[in-house]
Scaffold this active site. Structure first.
Site, short mmCIF file in Angstrom:
data_model
loop_
_atom_site.label_atom_id
_atom_site.label_comp_id
_atom_site.label_asym_id
_atom_site.label_seq_id
_atom_site.Cartn_x
_atom_site.Cartn_y
_atom_site.Cartn_z
N GLY A 1 -4.95 3.48 -7.99
CA GLY A 1 -5.14 3.70 -9.43
C GLY A 1 -4.25 4.77 -10.03
O GLY A 1 -4.41 5.15 -11.19
N ASP B 1 0.82 -1.21 0.00
CA ASP B 1 0.00 0.00 0.00
C ASP B 1 0.87 1.27 0.00
O ASP B 1 1.61 1.53 0.95
CB ASP B 1 -0.89 -0.08 1.26
N ASP C 1 -10.48 4.17 -1.31
CA ASP C 1 -11.11 3.19 -0.42
C ASP C 1 -12.64 3.18 -0.56
O ASP C 1 -13.28 4.22 -0.60
CB ASP C 1 -10.76 3.51 1.04
#
Ligand code: GLA
Length: 741
Positions: free
Chosen positions: A536, A490, A557
């Protein structure tokens, strides 16, 4: 058609009479700075500027650095008259609607405080923004200066640009008796009976009393059955509810009207409580998982055949390739194969009720994750309060409630497992909630499940825990030694590092940290699914495969609201189909069904049952990662039925691996379709609007590349449908999910 007309007629009564004596402001008097004297009606604001309340002050020439500012609205109040005679309690009050205020406000009528939202920096507890909350305040009409000038004064604090009142008009009116009242719905189970709970909430300082009328309409035919009437009353600031038993297996739409006995005003809402469409699985064995699995040469094979049916069950194979073993009791395939190739064999599952066989292909090659990953992730339920006990409790439920028999196998720990400091040798350390990662990995593998973990290319994760920056190889090695099968990587804390890079505006700078970890993962002797999470950026779907990723988050999210589901699921997936294929998946984020909460406090998903059907159908069409985001220990029958429909899941797991495209976007109608390996097409007919619609699929067959239908299967109900009568009612935010050829 009949259904549509019925629903429209029923809703038409919903418009309510406009309230008397209203005032609407698009501009106000405004002055930056702070002075409590400005709340008084008589304060002299002649030299104040005028400011629109339809946009933030920063965009109207007020310096962005402004922290405090005051708005003042002047209005005349008519002398008390006949018209003011109290018909309802609401007539005694003035209703002030400011819309949202960025960030904190205190609102006064003629010098008296009538409402406040958020906290000023000087308040106890410190500054708290509530920039997005609409302000609705009630004021006693006794505060009005009858026949003279009245002033509504709003003190605003902005904690950082932008600031001010921005979604005007600001209105002042006499409230309708029901302005503070709403109808909401939920479900509860008691003693094996499903109940639909209808709640009448009341924010106002008077009791709301009246009659609740509920008509039950059959979801298929629209035919209205029984009508129920109940008296109900909600005290000031309180809720009142009634619970109606209903049959969870035969869906009804409840058309609910509340009529206020004082004013005659009405509230109307339609709701379909949780309903189960998935037929129960047969007692005899049935294979539910895709007939292929990819493994790299020499990597350990770890695959649990998903087979529903009564236990005990035994598994066998007469032609198992050399190097593999099949657990006779649990159907877990293990071992390894060194040479590239397709290894085809037959697996048989047997129980007291019968047996079933599946012809299976183990593809030993460079590609893994030949179908989208299925499993669980801790984030949407537990957030940072995830613990080993919680992971194990969900893993037990995954097996006990039969989800593992449908292919759900990844148990992924998200953020919150890392210790504050690394070990002396630089290896990553775990916090007290995760006593032994290797033991946890072994425990999961013994059950045929897989082990997933989370980190960041930055120094810190989004939750402020340790990331992998400058320790990438060490971390990949630790994951391998713990038996990790999945890494979610992440971006978050990597922003700081990224900002220091000379080439930060280039694509290369976005790829680099993912490339690095991708290489180290590939050096490990086990296959580790590589999941990119960077929302993205830089069109990740175009290059994710170049860093050997197996999926990439395509959006920010997700949340359990229709807006979030609509934006992420429909709008942001429009152009992504070309980038999905076996081993490479677009990831629109974890599922938001069941009990979620991102913390210790869990609640039911705020999606309506119809929205949840839409969600799962869409994720199947999108070939999305099917990662459940709720506490599995608290799964109800409805959620199990959503997640364990073998025909629906087969679309997600289809081995052709083609993601759906949106083939029709017509008003509120969306039709998404994806080709399947058997030559048929999966078709989702969605209604994204607020009103019910009726769709004749015959009108759209050419857009599916079809002239007429040879087969037509309702996937949720698992029933063959007419191939000529293709007219379907689709409720608001609901879906019809078909497989046609
Ligand atoms: C980001 C990700 C989420 C979750 C959290 C954890 O917000 O997008 O899915 O992993 O971080 O902190």
């Amino acid at each position: 058609m009949r259904f549509k007309i019925l629903a429209m007629l029923w809703l038409a009564g919903a418009a309510l009479s406009a309230s008397a004596q209203s005032k609407s402001f698009l501009v106000a008097k405004f002055k930056a700075g702070d002075d409590t004297a400005r709340k008084e009606a008589g304060y002299n604001d002649k030299d104040w500027q005028t400011l629109k309340v339809t946009d933030v002050w920063d965009r109207q020439g007020v310096p962005a650095s402004t922290d405090y500012g005051w708005y003042r609205f002047h209005f005349d109040a008519a002398p008390a008259s006949e018209a003011d005679r109290q018909k309802t309690e609401g007539d005694n009050y003035l209703y002030v609607n400011l819309g949202p205020v960025d960030d904190v406000d205190e609102t006064y009528l003629n010098g008296t405080l009538i409402g406040k939202t958020g906290r000023f920096p000087t308040d106890e507890g410190g500054y708290a923004s509530m920039w997005n909350t609409p302000r609705k305040y009630l004021a006693d009409k006794k505060l009005l200066n009858r026949g003279g000038d009245n002033v509504l004064a709003v003190r605003v604090y902005s904690g950082g640009e932008p600031g001010g009142i921005f979604r005007g008009p600001v209105t002042v009116s006499t409230p309708r008796n029901l302005d503070g009242t709403a109808l909401t719905f939920s479900e509860k189970e008691s003693k094996g009976t499903s109940k639909c709970v209808i709640t009448l909430s009341n924010e106002f300082p008077w009791t709301v009393k009246g009659v609740l009328e509920i008509k039950e309409a059959d979801l298929e035919t629209g035919k209205v059955g029984k009508t129920i009437r109940r008296n109900i009353s909600a005290r000031p600031g309180k809720n009142a509810e009634i619970a109606l038993p209903y049959n969870i297996k035969s869906p009804v739409k409840m058309l609910v009207t509340f009529t206020d006995s004082k004013s005659g005003e009405m509230l109307k809402k339609a709701y379909t409580p949780k309903y189960i469409l998935t037929p129960p699985a047969p007692a005899a064995p049935r294979f539910n998982t895709a007939p292929v699995y990819g493994v790299r040469p020499g990597s350990p094979v770890h695959f649990r055949f998903g087979v529903s049916g009564d236990r005990p069950m035994t598994f066998s194979s007469a032609d198992l390739p050399e190097g593999l073993t099949l657990g006779a009791d649990n159907g877990v395939l293990s071992g390894s194969i060194g040479d590239y190739g397709d290894y085809i064999f037959t697996v048989k599952a047997t129980n007291a009720k019968g047996s079933a066989e599946q012809t299976f292909t183990l593809k030993v090659g460079d590609a893994i994750a030949l179908t989208p990953p299925m499993g669980w992730n801790s984030w949407n339920c537990w957030g940072l309060s995830v613990s080993q006990d919680r992971v194990m409790s969900s893993a037990n439920a995954l097996v006990d409630k039969g989800l593992a028999d449908y292919g759900y196998c990844y148990m992924n720990i998200d953020d919150g497992w890392e210790a504050p400091y690394r070990n002396d040798d630089g290896t990553i350390a775990v916090n007290e909630k995760f006593p032994d990662m290797k033991a946890l990995g072994d425990w999961l593998h013994e059950r045929g499940l897989k082990f997933g973990i989370y980190s960041s290319p930055g120094d810190l994760t989004c939750g402020g825990y340790l990331g992998s920056l400058d320790h990438e190889l060490q971390d990949a090695e630790s994951y391998n030694s713990w038996g990790v099968d999945y890494l979610k990587y992440d971006w978050c804390g990597y922003w700081r590092k990224h900002a220091t890079q000379k080439d930060r505006n280039t694509l290369a700078s976005y790829i680099r940290p993912y490339m690095l970890m991708g290489e180290y993962l590939r050096q490990q002797p086990r296959d580790i699914f590589y999941s990119l999470c960077q929302y993205g950026m830089a069109d990740v779907w175009k290059w994710g495969h170049t860093v050997d990723a197996n999926s990439w988050r395509t959006t920010g999210d997700i949340e359990d609201t229709w807006q979030s589901l609509y934006s992420i699921g429909f709008e942001q997936q429009l152009d992504l189909a070309p980038y999905a294929e076996p081993g490479r998946w677009n990831d629109p984020d974890m599922m938001i069904v069941g009990k979620v909460g991102w913390s210790d406090n869990l609640r039911d998903s705020r999606l309506t049952p119809d929205e949840q059907y839409t969600h799962v159908s869409l994720w199947a069409l999108l070939a999305a990662n099917m990662l459940i985001g709720c506490d599995l220990a608290q799964l109800d029958d409805f959620t199990v039925s959503l997640l364990c429909n073998n025909e629906v899941n087969a679309v997600n797991q289809d081995i052709l691996g083609k993601q759906a495209t949106c083939v029709v976007s017509d008003g509120d109608l969306r039709i998404w379709a994806r080709p399947l390996a058997d030559g048929s097409t999966a078709v989702g007919i969605f209604n994204v609007g607020d009103d019910d619609i009726t769709v004749n699929l015959a009108d759209y067959l050419p857009r599916l590349g079809l002239k007429s239908l040879k087969t037509n299967r309702d996937l949720w109900r698992q029933k063959d449908l007419s191939t000529t009568d293709l007219v379907y009612p689709v409720s608001t935010h609901a879906v019809r999910f078909l497989k046609v050829s």
